[in-house]
Design an enzyme around this catalytic site. Structure first.
Site, PDB file in Angstrom:
ATOM      1  N   LYS A  12       0.889  -1.267  -0.159  1.00 27.49           N
ATOM      2  CA  LYS A  12      -0.125  -0.020  -0.038  1.00 27.49           C
ATOM      3  C   LYS A  12       0.913   1.319   0.165  1.00 27.49           C
ATOM      4  CE  LYS A  12      -3.740  -2.475   2.417  1.00 27.49           C
ATOM      5  NZ  LYS A  12      -4.607  -2.494   3.618  1.00 27.49           N
ATOM      6  N   TYR A  52     -12.361  -2.947  -3.328  1.00 27.10           N
ATOM      7  CA  TYR A  52     -12.511  -2.828  -1.671  1.00 27.10           C
ATOM      8  C   TYR A  52     -14.598  -2.846  -1.743  1.00 27.10           C
ATOM      9  CZ  TYR A  52      -8.241  -2.560   0.520  1.00 27.10           C
ATOM     10  OH  TYR A  52      -6.864  -3.051   0.807  1.00 27.10           O
ATOM     11  N   PHE A  60     -15.513   3.394   7.070  1.00 22.03           N
ATOM     12  CA  PHE A  60     -14.180   3.705   6.738  1.00 22.03           C
ATOM     13  C   PHE A  60     -13.829   3.641   5.564  1.00 22.03           C
ATOM     14  CE2 PHE A  60     -14.012  -0.863   8.284  1.00 22.03           C
ATOM     15  CZ  PHE A  60     -13.350  -1.504   7.340  1.00 22.03           C
ATOM     16  N   ARG A  88      -1.771 -14.847   3.761  1.00 23.21           N
ATOM     17  CA  ARG A  88      -2.316 -14.209   5.044  1.00 23.21           C
ATOM     18  C   ARG A  88      -1.676 -14.416   6.286  1.00 23.21           C
ATOM     19  NH1 ARG A  88      -6.657 -10.614   3.990  1.00 23.21           N
ATOM     20  NH2 ARG A  88      -7.456 -11.094   5.962  1.00 23.21           N
ATOM     21  N   THR A  94      -5.404  -8.005  10.351  1.00 24.31           N
ATOM     22  CA  THR A  94      -5.898  -7.159   9.708  1.00 24.31           C
ATOM     23  C   THR A  94      -5.285  -5.578  10.551  1.00 24.31           C
ATOM     24  OG1 THR A  94      -7.620  -7.935   8.601  1.00 24.31           O
ATOM     25  CG2 THR A  94      -7.943  -5.445   9.130  1.00 24.31           C
ATOM     26  N   ARG A 105       2.795  -7.179   9.186  1.00 20.46           N
ATOM     27  CA  ARG A 105       2.227  -6.289   9.872  1.00 20.46           C
ATOM     28  C   ARG A 105       2.649  -6.055  11.332  1.00 20.46           C
ATOM     29  NH1 ARG A 105      -3.719  -7.605   7.216  1.00 20.46           N
ATOM     30  NH2 ARG A 105      -4.000  -6.116   5.555  1.00 20.46           N
ATOM     31  N   ASN A 115      -1.790  -0.118   7.399  1.00 20.69           N
ATOM     32  CA  ASN A 115      -1.239  -1.346   7.707  1.00 20.69           C
ATOM     33  C   ASN A 115      -0.639  -1.979   6.395  1.00 20.69           C
ATOM     34  OD1 ASN A 115      -3.456  -2.097   5.953  1.00 20.69           O
ATOM     35  ND2 ASN A 115      -4.475  -3.434   7.247  1.00 20.69           N
ATOM     36  N   HIS A 118      -1.810  -5.301   1.475  1.00 18.07           N
ATOM     37  CA  HIS A 118      -2.921  -6.246   1.155  1.00 18.07           C
ATOM     38  C   HIS A 118      -2.708  -7.496   0.819  1.00 18.07           C
ATOM     39  CE1 HIS A 118      -6.922  -7.445  -0.481  1.00 18.07           C
ATOM     40  NE2 HIS A 118      -6.101  -7.978  -1.588  1.00 18.07           N
ATOM     41  N   GLU A 129      -9.302 -10.380  -7.815  1.00 15.54           N
ATOM     42  CA  GLU A 129      -8.283  -8.992  -7.748  1.00 15.54           C
ATOM     43  C   GLU A 129      -7.270  -9.218  -8.986  1.00 15.54           C
ATOM     44  OE1 GLU A 129      -8.991  -8.990  -2.940  1.00 15.54           O
ATOM     45  OE2 GLU A 129      -7.222  -9.768  -3.826  1.00 15.54           O
TER      46      GLU A 129
HETATM   47  P1  IDP Z   1      -7.454  -7.221   5.103  1.00 16.09           P
HETATM   48  O1  IDP Z   1      -6.626  -6.108   4.419  1.00 16.09           O
HETATM   49  O2  IDP Z   1      -6.729  -8.017   6.339  1.00 16.09           O
HETATM   50  O3  IDP Z   1      -8.240  -8.308   4.375  1.00 16.09           O
HETATM   51  P2  IDP Z   1     -10.312  -5.942   5.536  1.00 16.09           P
HETATM   52  O4  IDP Z   1     -11.403  -6.234   6.541  1.00 16.09           O
HETATM   53  O5  IDP Z   1     -10.527  -6.807   4.169  1.00 16.09           O
HETATM   54  O6  IDP Z   1      -8.816  -6.507   6.262  1.00 16.09           O
HETATM   55  O7  IDP Z   1     -10.338  -4.535   5.295  1.00 16.09           O
HETATM   56  C1  IDP Z   1      -9.582  -4.094   4.204  1.00 16.09           C
HETATM   57  C2  IDP Z   1      -8.524  -2.847   4.846  1.00 16.09           C
HETATM   58  O8  IDP Z   1      -9.507  -1.889   5.084  1.00 16.09           O
HETATM   59  C3  IDP Z   1      -7.604  -3.232   5.863  1.00 16.09           C
HETATM   60  O9  IDP Z   1      -6.481  -3.789   5.307  1.00 16.09           O
HETATM   61  C4  IDP Z   1      -7.422  -1.820   6.327  1.00 16.09           C
HETATM   62  O10 IDP Z   1      -6.574  -1.093   5.553  1.00 16.09           O
HETATM   63  C5  IDP Z   1      -8.751  -1.043   6.118  1.00 16.09           C
HETATM   64  N1  IDP Z   1      -9.520  -1.280   7.461  1.00 16.09           N
HETATM   65  C6  IDP Z   1     -10.179  -2.451   7.855  1.00 16.09           C
HETATM   66  N2  IDP Z   1     -10.754  -2.136   9.271  1.00 16.09           N
HETATM   67  C7  IDP Z   1     -10.382  -0.603   9.545  1.00 16.09           C
HETATM   68  C8  IDP Z   1     -10.931   0.068  10.268  1.00 16.09           C
HETATM   69  O11 IDP Z   1     -11.580  -0.137  11.392  1.00 16.09           O
HETATM   70  N3  IDP Z   1     -10.373   1.341  10.428  1.00 16.09           N
HETATM   71  C9  IDP Z   1      -9.930   1.756   9.400  1.00 16.09           C
HETATM   72  N4  IDP Z   1      -9.354   1.249   8.139  1.00 16.09           N
HETATM   73  C10 IDP Z   1      -9.762  -0.163   8.315  1.00 16.09           C
HETATM   74 MG    MG Z   2      -9.617  -8.038   3.046  1.00 14.57          MG
END
Ligand code: IDP
Ligand code: MG
Length: 151
Positions: A12, A52, A60, A88, A94, A105, A115, A118, A129
């Site tokens: 990212k 997304y 968010f 993963r 996450t 991470r 974070n 992806h 994707e």
């Molecule tokens: P992942 O990236 O671990 O698959 P997802 O739930 O798919 O997690 O969420 C996608 C991305 O959205 C996360 O990697 C993070 O950048 C962002 N994200 C997820 N939850 C939050 C939150 O509670 N606040 C702000 N950003 C979030």
């Molecule tokens: Mg995800």
């Protein structure tokens, strides 16, 4: 289970800006996964919204799209046995606060909104994707000389 399972991994904008590209790629290389495609690109808002789309109702979501559009990213396809699930595990949780040391991470970031990386969460989403980010001709077909030493 296939040695040719593919996952979509993206560094990212914060990972790029913080100089972590090399360290992240190194982990996937050293694990033994095979690089199939890679591009350094500024993603469009429409691509990121689509990427997304499953999160479109989350509060968010707009901020997430802005964050992902805030600078260039490194988009990659890595291949190997269990590439999605193992990818993963290599990423961590996450929320970096829940990620163990030794994960990407867990080692390199602090907040869920920054974070740095992806990774696809299933083979189905990996295929979606990969098709979204790459044209078929951008996926390289070649034999890795390490293959027989890995499998
Ligand atoms: P992942 O990236 O671990 O698959 P997802 O739930 O798919 O997690 O969420 C996608 C991305 O959205 C996360 O990697 C993070 O950048 C962002 N994200 C997820 N939850 C939050 C939150 O509670 N606040 C702000 N950003 C979030
Ligand atoms: Mg995800």
């Amino acid at each position: 289970m296939s040695n040719e399972e593919r996952t979509f991994i993206a560094i990212k904008p914060d990972g790029v800006q913080r100089g972590l590209i090399g360290d992240i790629i190194k982990r996937f290389e050293q694990k033994g996964f095979k690089l199939v495609a890679m591009k350094f690109t500024q993603a469009s808002e429409s691509l990121l919204k689509e990427h997304y789309i499953d999160l479109k109702d989350r509060p968010f979501y707009p901020e997430l799209v802005n964050y992902m559009a805030s600078g260039p990213v490194v988009a990659m396809v890595w291949e190997g046995l269990n590439a999605v699930k193992t990818g993963r595990v290599m990423l961590g949780e996450t929320n970096p606060a829940d990620s163990k040391p030794g994960t990407i991470r867990g080692d390199y970031c602090i907040q869920v909104g920054r974070n740095i990386i992806h990774g696809s969460d299933s083979v189905k989403s990996a295929n979606t994707e990969i098709n979204l980010w790459f044209k078929p001709e951008e996926l390289c077909s070649y034999e890795s000389c390490a293959h027989t030493w890995l499998y």
